[in-house]
Scaffold this motif. Structure first.
Motif, short mmCIF file in Angstrom:
data_model
loop_
_atom_site.label_atom_id
_atom_site.label_comp_id
_atom_site.label_asym_id
_atom_site.label_seq_id
_atom_site.Cartn_x
_atom_site.Cartn_y
_atom_site.Cartn_z
N VAL A 23 1.41 24.75 15.81
CA VAL A 23 2.25 25.96 15.93
C VAL A 23 3.32 25.86 14.86
O VAL A 23 4.23 25.03 14.95
CB VAL A 23 2.86 26.08 17.33
N GLU A 48 -1.67 28.30 13.78
CA GLU A 48 -0.91 29.45 14.29
C GLU A 48 0.43 29.52 13.58
O GLU A 48 1.27 28.64 13.73
CB GLU A 48 -0.69 29.32 15.80
N LYS A 136 -3.51 31.53 26.74
CA LYS A 136 -2.48 30.57 26.41
C LYS A 136 -1.66 30.31 27.67
O LYS A 136 -1.21 31.26 28.32
CB LYS A 136 -1.58 31.13 25.31
N THR A 164 0.64 25.42 25.71
CA THR A 164 1.60 25.32 24.62
C THR A 164 3.00 25.38 25.20
O THR A 164 3.24 26.13 26.15
CB THR A 164 1.42 26.49 23.62
N GLY A 185 -1.64 23.58 22.06
CA GLY A 185 -0.84 23.97 20.90
C GLY A 185 0.41 23.12 20.85
O GLY A 185 0.99 22.80 21.90
#
Length: 216
Positions: A23, A48, A136, A164, A185
């Protein structure tokens, strides 16, 4: 990831490219290409880039054009305008911290794979009703962590998650051991001092360690 209907199969999912999706928050778009190359070289092709900075759209565009082996996506997608910005920049997937029907409709209409954020059972059930199965889980640690996700596996077997938020090198293996977690993530392979020093070799080495997480 969830494309426009019908949903994609897991075999073609961005979630299956690597156990970890970095991320990325970039203040300078000039860092985007060397950073992406370091992450890809380390074995993390899905990247990302969050839409939290003015540099983000240009960073996505630069990676899409100069690092074709990377699968660059846009994160922190909060509404239809962000979807349009991400598509125009060349993003190949979309990630949001939460979802509404308006946002969901915009992400579907983009034709890109997307990953809407959830933190409650009701949100998961609502998305399953809408044909969305890849989600997510955010903010992962604050919302209940591995214990919470483990409790969802039996009653909601169709849901696949990318946790995440608070995921680290230390706790990532615990998440990846769960049957309903496809990947995680995180940012631990992107330490601030390495980015400030443009130490791309260190990023590559940390990415390689992350790519080996969970033995996948």
């Amino acid at each position: 990831m969830n494309p426009a209907p019908p949903p994609s199969s897991s075999s073609s999912s961005v979630l299956d490219l690597a156990p970890v999706i970095p991320v990325v928050v970039l203040e300078d778009a000039a860092d985007a290409v060397p950073l992406a190359r370091a992450l890809v070289a380390g074995g993390l092709p899905a990247i990302e880039v969050t839409l939290r900075t003015e540099a983000a759209p240009e960073a996505i565009r630069a990676i899409a054009q100069a690092v074709p082996e990377a699968v660059v996506g846009a994160g922190t997608v909060l509404g239809p305008q962000d979807v349009q910005t991400a598509v125009a920049a060349g993003a190949r997937f979309l990630v949001s911290p939460g979802w509404t029907d308006t946002l969901l409709e915009a992400m579907r209409a983009s034709g890109l794979p997307f990953l809407p954020g959830v933190s409650t059972v009701s949100e998961v059930v609502a998305l399953l009703e809408r044909g969305v199965t890849e989600l997510k889980f955010f903010p992962a640690e604050a919302a209940g962590g591995t214990g919470y996700l483990k409790s969802l596996a039996s009653p909601l077997p169709r849901a696949r998650f990318c946790p995440t938020g608070g995921v680290t090198a230390a706790n990532a293996p615990g998440y990846l051991a769960l049957p309903n977690v496809a990947c995680v993530g995180g940012t631990w392979m992107l330490p601030a001092d390495a980015l400030a020093a443009k130490d791309w070799e260190r990023v590559r080495a940390l990415a390689a360690e992350a790519a080996a997480t969970g033995g996948r």
